[in-house]
Design a protein around this motif. Structure first.
Motif: not given
Length: 404
Positions: A40-68
């Motif tokens: 549950i905490d992992a879901i909340v953490d994603y939407y609270s701290n690094y929600n972004a689309n993956i594989h498509r962005g050079v910005h930090s949030l996208s890279q963090e989401a892609t890596d996770a």
């Protein structure tokens, strides 16, 4: 993590609630498992701290989401011992994984080819193959079962021939808990050149399949059966099949280059992952895998076997109660009481705070075999206790007294 049932239960907030004024006894784990706070905490953490689309962005949030997200893919690869991470395809769940494979084989089968399924299948591992046969002219064959709820393997051998192209069975029956001899099924299918898909939706919360040792071609499962979220699962597909089958859906992510003249497809696994995926679901699935491995599957299996044995013995003390599926099995008990409808039993035990499943469990052919409308199904997880089994037994006794 040592196996301390009381500490484990503290990880699951829902287990502390009451239903109809009684402490919740959750025995519908074959339908979906409960989720620990870590997931549950992992879901909340994603939407609270690094929600972004993956594989498509050079910005930090996208890279963090892609890596996770990709880290979760590697966790799942390691857990199931797939050869490469590209053989792990994220899906919406077991049903989508099966349909993906069935869609791919529509271009590979010819009229008169044969597909084998078992009599123990969930509807999700029957209907897609019927649809495939309608499209291709292939023929569906069925491995029969016996009164114990186990497959007749001699009949399976007789069904196999050079016409057999695909064999599909579940690892564990959701309706009965029967553990199928998938190693033998896979080996025999391969001996006639057939591919094999194993439905692991009911097995992966109880045991840890080694996909390279099994030498299976396709294996599907869902996160929500393994303490993860709903709406996400995986299809394991041997790389050679991934390169052979056509894409299931077209859209973003699954392409290499697009023009109005021609589109080329991405490599594995993205070839089969069109569109924005359930990103937080995939990440949380990885957390659920970590949680289960921290407890340990040997400890999980031992505890669940204790629950199964104890519950079986206690329930069979009730006069007129019959358990369906008496072969080698895992922590599912499907039962009826003579002359009582399973729905009525399920309704009464719910009033006492106990969650069980009633009906045909998306396995109508099994119910037709036994000539019954359905069963009461109690399915156990590692966070259940012997005291909860006692509560179930007393509730069933009360239901019998009220309905008789």
């Amino acid at each position: 993590m040592s196996f301390d049932i009381h500490n484990i239960r503290k990880d699951f907030p829902i287990l502390s609630r009451k239903v109809n004024g009684y402490p919740l006894v959750y025995l519908d784990n074959a339908a979906t498992s409960q989720k620990p706070q870590q997931v549950i905490d992992a879901i909340v953490d994603y939407y609270s701290n690094y929600n972004a689309n993956i594989h498509r962005g050079v910005h930090s949030l996208s890279q963090e989401a892609t890596d996770a997200y990709e880290a979760a893919r590697h966790k799942i690869q390691n857990h199931f011992n797939a050869k490469t991470a590209c053989e792990i395809i994220f899906t919406a769940g077991t049903t989508q994984g099966i349909n993906l494979v069935a869609n791919g084989f529509a271009s590979l089968l010819n009229k008169g080819d044969e597909i084998i399924v078992s009599a123990l299948e969930h509807h999700s591992n029957i209907v897609p193959w019927q649809m495939l046969c309608e499209k291709t002219g292939a023929v569906l064959r069925v491995i029969p079962m016996n009164e114990e709820g186990t497959l007749l393997m001699d009949e399976y051998y007789n069904l196999l021939s050079d016409k057999t192209k695909l064999v599909f069975v579940n690892h564990i029956s959701n309706a009965l808990g029967t553990i199928n001899p998938i190693e033998e099924i896979i080996e025999k299918a391969h001996s006639v050149g057939a591919a094999v898909l194993i439905d692991g939706a009911q097995s992966c919360s109880h045991i840890k399949p080694n996909l390279q040792e099994l030498n299976v071609d396709f294996y599907v499962t869902s996160a929500h059966k393994m303490c993860g979220p709903t709406g996400v699962g995986i299809l394991y597909m041997k790389e050679e099949w991934g390169n052979k089958l056509p894409p299931y859906q077209g859209g973003g992510e699954m392409i290499a280059e697009v023009s109005f003249e021609k589109t080329t497809y991405a490599g594995l696994p993205h070839k089969f992952e069109a569109g924005t995926p359930n990103i937080c679901g995939g990440i949380a699935f990885g957390v659920a895998i970590d949680y289960l491995n921290a407890i340990g599957f040997d400890a999980i299996e031992a505890h669940e076997n204790e629950l199964l044995t104890y519950a079986t013995n206690k329930l069979l003390e009730i006069e007129g109660l019959r358990i369906y599926g008496t072969g080698q099995k895992t922590s599912v008990i499907s039962f009826n009481i003579e002359d009582l409808h399973p729905y009525d039993i399920g309704t009464i035990v719910d009033k006492l705070g106990i969650a069980v499943r009633t009906g045909h469990h998306c396995a109508q052919p099994i119910m037709e075999f036994y000539k019954i409308p359905g069963t009461v199904r109690a399915s156990f997880a590692f966070y259940n206790t012997l005291e909860e089994v006692d509560a179930l037994v007393e509730a069933v006794k009360k239901a019998k007294m009220m309905l008789s």
